[in-house]
Design an enzyme around this catalytic site. Structure first.
Site, PDB file in Angstrom:
ATOM      1  CG  ASN A  11      -1.742   1.235   1.299  1.00 28.25           C
ATOM      2  OD1 ASN A  11      -1.850   1.990   0.525  1.00 28.25           O
ATOM      3  ND2 ASN A  11      -2.368   1.484   2.632  1.00 28.25           N
ATOM      4  CE  LYS A  13       0.303   3.481   4.942  1.00 35.62           C
ATOM      5  NZ  LYS A  13      -0.136   3.753   6.374  1.00 35.62           N
ATOM      6  CG  HIS A  96      -6.107   1.790   4.981  1.00 37.47           C
ATOM      7  ND1 HIS A  96      -5.636   2.712   5.899  1.00 37.47           N
ATOM      8  CD2 HIS A  96      -4.921   1.047   4.975  1.00 37.47           C
ATOM      9  CE1 HIS A  96      -4.193   2.469   6.258  1.00 37.47           C
ATOM     10  NE2 HIS A  96      -3.927   1.366   5.686  1.00 37.47           N
ATOM     11  CD  GLU A  98      -3.154   5.613   6.343  1.00 35.90           C
ATOM     12  OE1 GLU A  98      -3.254   5.555   5.484  1.00 35.90           O
ATOM     13  OE2 GLU A  98      -2.452   5.107   7.441  1.00 35.90           O
ATOM     14  CD  GLU A 167      -3.673  -2.695   7.377  1.00 40.94           C
ATOM     15  OE1 GLU A 167      -2.682  -3.001   6.849  1.00 40.94           O
ATOM     16  OE2 GLU A 167      -4.277  -1.670   6.961  1.00 40.94           O
ATOM     17  N   GLY A 173       1.963   2.064  10.569  1.00 42.67           N
ATOM     18  CA  GLY A 173       2.950   3.436  10.401  1.00 42.67           C
ATOM     19  C   GLY A 173       3.752   3.485  11.958  1.00 42.67           C
ATOM     20  CB  SER A 212       4.893  -1.845  11.928  1.00 47.49           C
ATOM     21  OG  SER A 212       4.491  -0.360  12.049  1.00 47.49           O
TER      22      SER A 212
HETATM   23  C1  PEP Z   1      -0.805   0.092   5.785  1.00 46.69           C
HETATM   24  O1  PEP Z   1      -1.073   1.399   5.527  1.00 46.69           O
HETATM   25  O2  PEP Z   1      -1.740  -0.595   5.369  1.00 46.69           O
HETATM   26  C2  PEP Z   1       0.103  -0.431   6.584  1.00 46.69           C
HETATM   27  C3  PEP Z   1       0.022  -1.676   7.333  1.00 46.69           C
HETATM   28  O3  PEP Z   1       1.218   0.629   6.938  1.00 46.69           O
HETATM   29  P1  PEP Z   1       2.348   0.157   7.685  1.00 46.69           P
HETATM   30  O4  PEP Z   1       3.163  -1.169   6.941  1.00 46.69           O
HETATM   31  O5  PEP Z   1       3.356   1.310   7.232  1.00 46.69           O
HETATM   32  O6  PEP Z   1       2.244  -0.158   9.029  1.00 46.69           O
END
Ligand code: PEP
Length: 250
Positions: A11, A13, A96, A98, A167, A173, A212
């Site tokens: 992703n 983003k 997601h 976000e 998630e 992040g 992460s």
């Molecule tokens: C994500 O944006 O779905 C995500 C898992 O981000 P990160 O790997 O940076 O934590």
């Protein structure tokens, strides 16, 4: 239903630039030729044409980060499933955290987006996950089950076609990964919920972990019984890191 190969989805983003995308995708194509897992790159919509063209003839699939629930019309700023299809998009992230947090997406809106994707032959990657406050209040199971239930309610008849991504919001992040056992426990809850909804298909639905995931922790997470891949943000922007995660899945 037989297990699919693992799926590693990046992703990006809201990151990217024409030059940097080309360098990244070319490095991934070189490093991930003939891999034994599925790989998708969920890129910002303005780069669909560029990345579609770079990925042509490869095993890597193009993905979107969102999709409209509507087929067309007065929905400024949105992209329909049919538009995504024109660029060869195979996966679309929906719900997601976000988008739930900054764009007020409800469970019902996420379910409708998953339906729009499925109706057009695009695989929705349905994100669920609890916040830190919800985890600390002991609400993790209740939250993820509520989020997935909304999607099952609307899309139960084609539940075998979806991908789920667990998630935990506190891990996205932040550099704080869920411990493998902690992630597996939630994945098992989601698997049981899928089993309840469609027993014959539950084993075949891929449940990705996201939050992460990186080159160092991917192998242990991906070794868990119900972790069928990863949704990767930050580490998907660095070719060597993303390739190491792909190698851990393959
Ligand atoms: C994500 O944006 O779905 C995500 C898992 O981000 P990160 O790997 O940076 O934590």
């Amino acid at each position: 239903m037989a297990k699919h190969a693992k799926l590693i989805a990046g992703n990006w983003k809201m990151n990217g630039a024409l030059g940097a995308n080309e360098t990244l995708v070319r490095a991934l194509l070189e490093g991930a030729a003939n891999v034994a897992c599925d790989v998708a790159l969920c890129v910002p919509a303005p780069y669909f044409a560029q990345v579609q063209s770079l990925l042509t003839g490869s095993q890597l699939a193009l993905g979107a980060q969102d999709i409209s629930a509507h087929p067309h019309g007065a929905f400024t700023g949105e992209q329909s499933a049919a538009m995504l299809k024109e660029f060869g998009v195979r996966y679309a992230i929906v719900g997601h955290s976000e988008r739930r947090q900054y764009h007020g997406e409800t469970d019902e809106a996420v379910a409708a987006k998953a339906a729009a994707a499925l109706a057009n032959g695009i695989t929705p990657i349905v994100c669920v996950g609890e916040t830190l406050a919800q985890r600390e209040a002991g609400q993790t199971e209740e939250v993820v089950k509520r989020q997935l239930a909304a999607v099952i309610h609307v899309n139960g008849h084609c539940i075998s076609e979806i991908v789920v991504a667990y998630e935990p919001v506190w891990a996205i992040g932040t550099g704080k990964t869920a411990a493998p056992g902690q992630a597996q426990a939630v994945h098992a809850v989601l698997r049981a919920q899928l089993h309840h909804a469609a027993s014959e298909h539950a084993a075949g639905v891929r449940i990705l972990y996201g939050g992460s995931m990186n080159a160092a922790n991917a192998a242990e997470l991906l070794a868990q019984a119900d972790i069928d891949g990863g949704l990767i943000g930050g580490a998907s922007l660095k070719a060597p890191d993303f390739l190491q995660i792909i190698a851990a899945a393959a």
